[in-house]
Design a protein around this motif. Structure first.
Motif, PDB file in Angstrom:
ATOM      1  N   MET A   1     139.272 -41.509 -33.639  1.00  8.75           N
ATOM      2  CA  MET A   1     140.034 -41.419 -34.886  1.00  8.75           C
ATOM      3  C   MET A   1     139.765 -40.106 -35.611  1.00  8.75           C
ATOM      4  SD  MET A   1     141.795 -44.273 -35.252  1.00  8.75           S
ATOM      5  CE  MET A   1     142.032 -44.504 -36.996  1.00  8.75           C
ATOM      6  N   ALA A   2     138.536 -39.599 -35.541  1.00 10.37           N
ATOM      7  CA  ALA A   2     138.189 -38.396 -36.291  1.00 10.37           C
ATOM      8  C   ALA A   2     138.956 -37.181 -35.805  1.00 10.37           C
ATOM      9  CB  ALA A   2     136.683 -38.146 -36.194  1.00 10.37           C
ATOM     10  N   VAL A   3     139.029 -36.995 -34.491  1.00 14.65           N
ATOM     11  CA  VAL A   3     139.717 -35.824 -33.948  1.00 14.65           C
ATOM     12  C   VAL A   3     141.224 -35.925 -34.183  1.00 14.65           C
ATOM     13  CG1 VAL A   3     140.149 -34.486 -31.862  1.00 14.65           C
ATOM     14  CG2 VAL A   3     137.903 -35.509 -32.237  1.00 14.65           C
ATOM     15  N   VAL A   4     141.790 -37.114 -33.984  1.00 11.38           N
ATOM     16  CA  VAL A   4     143.221 -37.286 -34.206  1.00 11.38           C
ATOM     17  C   VAL A   4     143.558 -37.094 -35.685  1.00 11.38           C
ATOM     18  CG1 VAL A   4     145.141 -38.908 -34.045  1.00 11.38           C
ATOM     19  CG2 VAL A   4     143.457 -38.803 -32.211  1.00 11.38           C
ATOM     20  N   ARG A   5     142.680 -37.553 -36.564  1.00 10.38           N
ATOM     21  CA  ARG A   5     142.912 -37.371 -37.993  1.00 10.38           C
ATOM     22  C   ARG A   5     142.960 -35.888 -38.356  1.00 10.38           C
ATOM     23  NH1 ARG A   5     138.432 -39.213 -39.868  1.00 10.38           N
ATOM     24  NH2 ARG A   5     138.976 -41.384 -39.468  1.00 10.38           N
ATOM     25  N   GLU A   6     142.102 -35.101 -37.738  1.00 12.84           N
ATOM     26  CA  GLU A   6     142.119 -33.650 -37.996  1.00 12.84           C
ATOM     27  C   GLU A   6     143.435 -33.036 -37.538  1.00 12.84           C
ATOM     28  OE1 GLU A   6     139.460 -31.054 -38.499  1.00 12.84           O
ATOM     29  OE2 GLU A   6     137.611 -32.182 -38.274  1.00 12.84           O
ATOM     30  N   ARG A   7     143.949 -33.506 -36.411  1.00 14.52           N
ATOM     31  CA  ARG A   7     145.206 -32.968 -35.910  1.00 14.52           C
ATOM     32  C   ARG A   7     146.360 -33.337 -36.841  1.00 14.52           C
ATOM     33  NH1 ARG A   7     145.055 -35.063 -31.253  1.00 14.52           N
ATOM     34  NH2 ARG A   7     144.084 -33.325 -30.178  1.00 14.52           N
ATOM     35  N   GLU A   8     146.350 -34.588 -37.340  1.00 12.33           N
ATOM     36  CA  GLU A   8     147.419 -35.018 -38.235  1.00 12.33           C
ATOM     37  C   GLU A   8     147.394 -34.266 -39.569  1.00 12.33           C
ATOM     38  OE1 GLU A   8     148.262 -39.642 -36.799  1.00 12.33           O
ATOM     39  OE2 GLU A   8     147.128 -39.249 -38.635  1.00 12.33           O
ATOM     40  N   ARG A   9     146.212 -33.976 -40.060  1.00 11.70           N
ATOM     41  CA  ARG A   9     146.092 -33.289 -41.350  1.00 11.70           C
ATOM     42  C   ARG A   9     146.294 -31.780 -41.230  1.00 11.70           C
ATOM     43  NH1 ARG A   9     140.684 -36.310 -43.813  1.00 11.70           N
ATOM     44  NH2 ARG A   9     141.654 -38.364 -44.184  1.00 11.70           N
ATOM     45  N   GLY A  10     146.296 -31.268 -40.018  1.00 11.25           N
ATOM     46  CA  GLY A  10     146.487 -29.833 -39.834  1.00 11.25           C
ATOM     47  C   GLY A  10     145.217 -29.032 -39.910  1.00 11.25           C
ATOM     48  N   THR A  11     144.063 -29.680 -40.126  1.00 15.03           N
ATOM     49  CA  THR A  11     142.802 -28.937 -40.207  1.00 15.03           C
ATOM     50  C   THR A  11     142.313 -28.489 -38.848  1.00 15.03           C
ATOM     51  OG1 THR A  11     141.627 -31.056 -40.174  1.00 15.03           O
ATOM     52  CG2 THR A  11     142.077 -30.098 -42.324  1.00 15.03           C
ATOM     53  N   LEU A  12     142.825 -29.111 -37.765  1.00 18.19           N
ATOM     54  CA  LEU A  12     142.412 -28.696 -36.432  1.00 18.19           C
ATOM     55  C   LEU A  12     142.911 -27.291 -36.128  1.00 18.19           C
ATOM     56  CD1 LEU A  12     140.893 -29.715 -33.941  1.00 18.19           C
ATOM     57  CD2 LEU A  12     143.069 -30.517 -33.035  1.00 18.19           C
ATOM     58  N   GLU A  13     144.110 -26.974 -36.604  1.00 18.13           N
ATOM     59  CA  GLU A  13     144.638 -25.623 -36.393  1.00 18.13           C
ATOM     60  C   GLU A  13     143.794 -24.577 -37.113  1.00 18.13           C
ATOM     61  OE1 GLU A  13     146.356 -28.266 -36.905  1.00 18.13           O
ATOM     62  OE2 GLU A  13     147.670 -28.401 -35.148  1.00 18.13           O
ATOM     63  N   GLN A  14     143.221 -24.947 -38.238  1.00 18.10           N
ATOM     64  CA  GLN A  14     142.344 -24.018 -38.946  1.00 18.10           C
ATOM     65  C   GLN A  14     141.089 -23.723 -38.131  1.00 18.10           C
ATOM     66  OE1 GLN A  14     141.568 -25.654 -42.813  1.00 18.10           O
ATOM     67  NE2 GLN A  14     143.744 -25.840 -43.360  1.00 18.10           N
ATOM     68  N   LEU A  15     140.601 -24.736 -37.411  1.00 18.45           N
ATOM     69  CA  LEU A  15     139.427 -24.510 -36.563  1.00 18.45           C
ATOM     70  C   LEU A  15     139.774 -23.675 -35.334  1.00 18.45           C
ATOM     71  CD1 LEU A  15     137.811 -28.071 -36.678  1.00 18.45           C
ATOM     72  CD2 LEU A  15     137.014 -26.016 -37.841  1.00 18.45           C
ATOM     73  N   ILE A  16     141.030 -23.794 -34.884  1.00 20.36           N
ATOM     74  CA  ILE A  16     141.426 -23.075 -33.673  1.00 20.36           C
ATOM     75  C   ILE A  16     141.379 -21.566 -33.887  1.00 20.36           C
ATOM     76  CG2 ILE A  16     143.368 -22.667 -32.111  1.00 20.36           C
ATOM     77  CD1 ILE A  16     144.150 -25.582 -32.475  1.00 20.36           C
ATOM     78  N   VAL A  17     141.771 -21.113 -35.088  1.00 17.45           N
ATOM     79  CA  VAL A  17     141.839 -19.678 -35.341  1.00 17.45           C
ATOM     80  C   VAL A  17     140.464 -19.071 -35.563  1.00 17.45           C
ATOM     81  CG1 VAL A  17     144.147 -19.887 -36.320  1.00 17.45           C
ATOM     82  CG2 VAL A  17     142.161 -20.062 -37.825  1.00 17.45           C
ATOM     83  N   THR A  18     139.430 -19.893 -35.660  1.00 14.38           N
ATOM     84  CA  THR A  18     138.068 -19.377 -35.798  1.00 14.38           C
ATOM     85  C   THR A  18     137.528 -18.990 -34.423  1.00 14.38           C
ATOM     86  OG1 THR A  18     137.077 -21.558 -35.565  1.00 14.38           O
ATOM     87  CG2 THR A  18     137.718 -20.881 -37.789  1.00 14.38           C
ATOM     88  N   PRO A  19     136.417 -18.232 -34.363  1.00 12.08           N
ATOM     89  CA  PRO A  19     135.847 -17.839 -33.053  1.00 12.08           C
ATOM     90  C   PRO A  19     135.187 -18.984 -32.291  1.00 12.08           C
ATOM     91  CG  PRO A  19     135.134 -16.363 -34.828  1.00 12.08           C
ATOM     92  CD  PRO A  19     135.748 -17.541 -35.480  1.00 12.08           C
ATOM     93  N   VAL A  20     135.240 -20.195 -32.818  1.00 12.20           N
ATOM     94  CA  VAL A  20     134.585 -21.323 -32.166  1.00 12.20           C
ATOM     95  C   VAL A  20     135.300 -21.661 -30.853  1.00 12.20           C
ATOM     96  CG1 VAL A  20     133.920 -23.738 -32.401  1.00 12.20           C
ATOM     97  CG2 VAL A  20     133.865 -22.226 -34.388  1.00 12.20           C
ATOM     98  N   ARG A  21     134.538 -21.823 -29.783  1.00 14.17           N
ATOM     99  CA  ARG A  21     135.091 -22.184 -28.482  1.00 14.17           C
ATOM    100  C   ARG A  21     135.344 -23.694 -28.418  1.00 14.17           C
ATOM    101  NH1 ARG A  21     130.994 -18.701 -24.559  1.00 14.17           N
ATOM    102  NH2 ARG A  21     131.579 -16.620 -25.347  1.00 14.17           N
ATOM    103  N   PRO A  22     136.227 -24.125 -27.504  1.00  9.42           N
ATOM    104  CA  PRO A  22     136.508 -25.566 -27.398  1.00  9.42           C
ATOM    105  C   PRO A  22     135.258 -26.399 -27.130  1.00  9.42           C
ATOM    106  CG  PRO A  22     138.176 -24.315 -26.240  1.00  9.42           C
ATOM    107  CD  PRO A  22     137.139 -23.321 -26.672  1.00  9.42           C
ATOM    108  N   ALA A  23     134.386 -25.923 -26.235  1.00  4.80           N
ATOM    109  CA  ALA A  23     133.167 -26.684 -25.942  1.00  4.80           C
ATOM    110  C   ALA A  23     132.278 -26.769 -27.170  1.00  4.80           C
ATOM    111  CB  ALA A  23     132.422 -26.036 -24.776  1.00  4.80           C
ATOM    112  N   GLU A  24     132.168 -25.670 -27.918  1.00  2.00           N
ATOM    113  CA  GLU A  24     131.351 -25.665 -29.134  1.00  2.00           C
ATOM    114  C   GLU A  24     131.946 -26.585 -30.194  1.00  2.00           C
ATOM    115  OE1 GLU A  24     129.841 -21.022 -28.635  1.00  2.00           O
ATOM    116  OE2 GLU A  24     131.465 -21.537 -30.017  1.00  2.00           O
TER     117      GLU A  24
END
Length: 374
Positions: free
Chosen positions: A200-223
């Motif tokens: 639920m936590a990861v899907v909630r981030e995707r629905e709220r649009g905050t996941l896209e904010q994390l994507i543009v950061t230098p953080v890698r998918p594994a991290e």
């Protein structure tokens, strides 16, 4: 109805477009019915049994044949010492141990009472009760057969039974169901919390649009995945501590093994459950789908892991299907440490299975997550 029919048509189109939710709605009741129908069985048979026959006589073989033909016992292992019998019971490979003394046949020939020791793994009271009652009944039946062959018809019948089956219940001698249920509840609660909350936590981030904010950061998918996992592992450790305290203080469940080892092996199980939750989050499009898929995992966990119903009573297909459930191995670890007091020398097969499961699921989750980001 002229205004209702277009709404019905619109909903049917929506359901057809959301094929994953529609498939879950149609398949979940059927799967639940099959699981409940086949897995819920309290008639425990084919218990794996280890035998130490020091008599090696015709009389002892007749008793063993009676155990085998009852269909409640499967004579799988032959031991050469008392230590081998206890090792089979400690490791869980055998649920029952049968021991014949060297003078068993001689005592029967002399008309004396010949003892047979039956050791029962009572960590599961339902299984233990079945094994105890059946072994005592077999001893009585064989005794009546021997009496009918050797004593005259006018005998008063006050003599002691020739076959004296002496049953000892190990690990849970009082057959308390709470000692069996509390460790199982701990495993099921952790499964529900880890799988459901993570998905639920990861899907909630995707629905709220905050996941896209994390994507543009230098953080890698594994991290990013590791950062998602670690906080929930910390919460799970707190939950586990509170549950253990409640079990010890409120229900008086004894912890006979190493608490440190229990926490260490619990981390391996949490890793596997969190990987399942992350994998669900990469497939589900919204929180509703994530919850449905999480419950799709939780129901087999409750039914096939041995949490309530003995796995020995399940058909072979569903028994084998239980090996795909991480809680199956974790419940063996919990009950092994808490009730039996055993260590890693007996639990390493379950630990290796959980490690392999966790690594595979988390690797697939990271690859799928990376694919969705790209």
């Amino acid at each position: 109805m002229q205004r209702v029919l277009p709404i019905i048509y619109k909903e049917l189109i929506q359901m057809r477009r959301d094929r994953l939710t529609l498939a879950m709605m149609l398949l979940l009741p059927v799967i639940q019915l099959l699981l409940f129908g086949f897995a819920v069985n309290t008639d425990v048979k084919h218990l794996p049994t280890v035998v130490w026959d020091q008599s090696r006589s015709r009389a002892s073989r007749e008793i063993l044949d009676a155990f085998q033909h009852s269909q409640y016992f499967d004579l799988r292992y032959a031991a050469g010492s008392y230590r081998e019998v206890t090792a089979c019971l400690d490791s869980g490979r055998a649920r029952v141990g049968i021991i014949f003394p060297p003078d068993f046949a001689r005592k029967l020939k002399r008309g004396q009472s010949a003892p047979v020791q039956v050791l029962v793994d009572a960590s599961d009271p339902m299984t233990a009760t079945s094994a105890i009652s059946t072994s005592q009944l077999i001893g009585q039946l064989k005794s009546f057969e021997i009496v009918a062959r050797t004593l005259p018809a006018q005998s008063s019948g006050s003599e002691a039974l020739p076959v004296d089956v002496r049953v000892r219940a190990w690990y849970n001698p009082d057959l308390l169901s709470v000692n069996f249920m509390v460790p199982g509840l701990l495993g099921v609660i952790l499964t529900i919390a880890m799988v459901l909350f993570t998905a639920m936590a990861v899907v909630r981030e995707r629905e709220r649009g905050t996941l896209e904010q994390l994507i543009v950061t230098p953080v890698r998918p594994a991290e990013l995945m590791i950062g998602k996992i670690l906080p929930y592992m910390a919460v799970a450790l707190v939950m586990m501590t509170l549950a253990l305290l409640a079990g010890v203080i409120v229900f008086r469940v004894p912890i006979n093994g190493s608490i440190g080892l229990l926490y260490l092996l619990s981390l391996v199980f949490m890793l596997a459950c969190l990987g399942i939750g992350l994998l669900i989050s990469t497939v589900a499009r919204n929180q509703q789908q994530a919850m449905q898929m999480a419950f799709f995992i939780i129901f087999p966990t409750i039914l096939l892991s041995g949490f309530v119903f003995p796995r020995e009573a399940m058909p072979p297909f569903f028994y084998a299907l239980g090996y795909l459930v991480p809680a199956t191995y974790f419940l063996q670890i919990l009950r092994g440490i808490i009730l039996k007091g055993i260590g890693l020398n007996y639990l390493w097969p379950q630990v290796l299975s959980l490690l392999a499961f966790g690594l595979i699921v988390n690797l697939v989750s990271i690859l799928r997550f990376h694919k969705r980001l790209s």
